[in-house]
Design a protein around this motif. Structure first.
Motif, PDB file in Angstrom:
ATOM      1  N   ASP A 150      74.775 -12.160  96.840  1.00 58.55           N
ATOM      2  CA  ASP A 150      75.256 -13.146  95.864  1.00 58.55           C
ATOM      3  C   ASP A 150      76.760 -13.056  95.660  1.00 58.55           C
ATOM      4  OD1 ASP A 150      72.653 -13.904  95.662  1.00 58.55           O
ATOM      5  OD2 ASP A 150      72.315 -13.121  93.647  1.00 58.55           O
ATOM      6  N   ILE A 166      76.627 -10.684  87.896  1.00 61.03           N
ATOM      7  CA  ILE A 166      75.684 -10.916  88.992  1.00 61.03           C
ATOM      8  C   ILE A 166      74.595  -9.835  88.998  1.00 61.03           C
ATOM      9  CG2 ILE A 166      75.453 -10.895  91.516  1.00 61.03           C
ATOM     10  CD1 ILE A 166      78.139 -12.309  91.656  1.00 61.03           C
ATOM     11  N   ASN A 170      70.498 -10.532  88.487  1.00 63.08           N
ATOM     12  CA  ASN A 170      69.491 -10.106  89.458  1.00 63.08           C
ATOM     13  C   ASN A 170      68.475  -9.134  88.863  1.00 63.08           C
ATOM     14  OD1 ASN A 170      69.882 -11.240  92.273  1.00 63.08           O
ATOM     15  ND2 ASN A 170      71.978 -10.660  91.782  1.00 63.08           N
TER      16      ASN A 170
END
Length: 288
Positions: A150, A166, A170
């Protein structure tokens, strides 16, 4: 002659003033009036250039982060009679040079130029999906690879990258791997509900995470770190400890060691190699 390799697409590679300052510093440090500047984006075969250099008269300088260094190391690993090869920290990751700084034998010239020859002579190899690569720092299956994927996608769109944001995103959505079977030097292990499994040559990955504090680059073995059977809440608590290496004292963290390793997952997952991400992986073989 001083041969300098850099990546024009990297963050520092786009800034001509910084590149000029590095060139100036390198010329003064290595006392070479002649230099050859090479953009690795335009070089098809760095192996061909470096193998023809004179180990007594020439010096190579690699300017870049882990991605640039891994790229070139893959091309020249195994070459004999190499000239001195130095690396200058100039990227977002720099986990390779970060770990070299902790090794007392590392030669560092003028505080910025790291001699890397001893650390690229024998690099670990990973094989997966008909691919074969060397790696500098480590590889990982699971959530760390998804985070790397990502982050890389964000960089391609030139959006601002927040590693923490991020990672948290996740953590909310990632489903642990049901089970991973690991064979380490003919010994069999099986782990259930695995968040990630990393195989490390160095101490650091992910931009300063001390995931394998006892890894030895100059040794013959690799460290295997498995985190499994842990709640999301406890994993969030564990996350800051990774930057200090204290996570290894938590019961859900398993540390193994070996030279020849096979990982087989119950379902296809993501893989990262020195921060480069790959998808749909369920079997890898690693050897040092």
């Amino acid at each position: 002659m001083l041969y300098i390799f850099y990546n024009s697409l990297s963050k520092i590679g786009t800034k001509k003033k910084k590149i000029f300052n590095i060139l100036n510093k390198a010329v003064k440090t290595f006392n070479h009036n002649e230099l050859h500047l090479n953009d690795i984006i335009n070089i098809k075969d760095p192996y061909k250039i470096i193998k023809e250099l004179d180990q007594e008269k020439d010096v190579v300088l690699l300017v870049g982060g882990d991605g640039t260094l891994t790229n070139i190391a893959n091309k020249i690993c195994g070459l004999k009679n190499l000239p001195p090869i130095y690396a200058y920290k100039a990227g977002t990751g720099n986990d390779f040079l970060r770990s070299l700084k902790t090794i007392k034998e590392t030669k560092i010239v003028n505080k910025h130029f790291y001699l890397i020859n001893p650390y690229i002579e024998k690099l670990p190899i990973i094989k997966f999906n008909n691919n074969k690569m060397h790696f500098l720092n480590g590889i990982g299956l699971g959530i760390d690879a998804v985070i790397s994927r990502d982050i890389n996608e964000k960089k391609l769109t030139k959006n601002k990258v927040s590693f923490f944001k991020i990672s948290v995103q996740n953590l909310k959505t990632f489903q642990p791997i049901k089970n991973i079977e690991i064979i380490i030097d003919d010994k069999f292990y099986k782990f259930n509900n695995v968040w990630f499994c990393s195989i490390m040559n160095g101490e650091y990955y992910g931009g300063g995470m001390k995931i394998a504090p006892n890894a030895n680059r100059l040794g013959d073995t690799l460290k295997i770190i498995v985190i499994n059977e842990i709640s999301k809440f406890k994993l969030l608590y564990l996350f800051p400890l990774v930057y200090t290496g204290k996570h290894i004292n938590v019961s859900n963290v398993k540390i193994l060691e070996g030279k020849k390793i096979t990982l087989k997952t119950s379902e296809k997952t993501s893989l990262q190699i020195d921060g480069e991400s790959f998808n749909d992986i369920d079997l890898v073989n690693v050897e040092k």
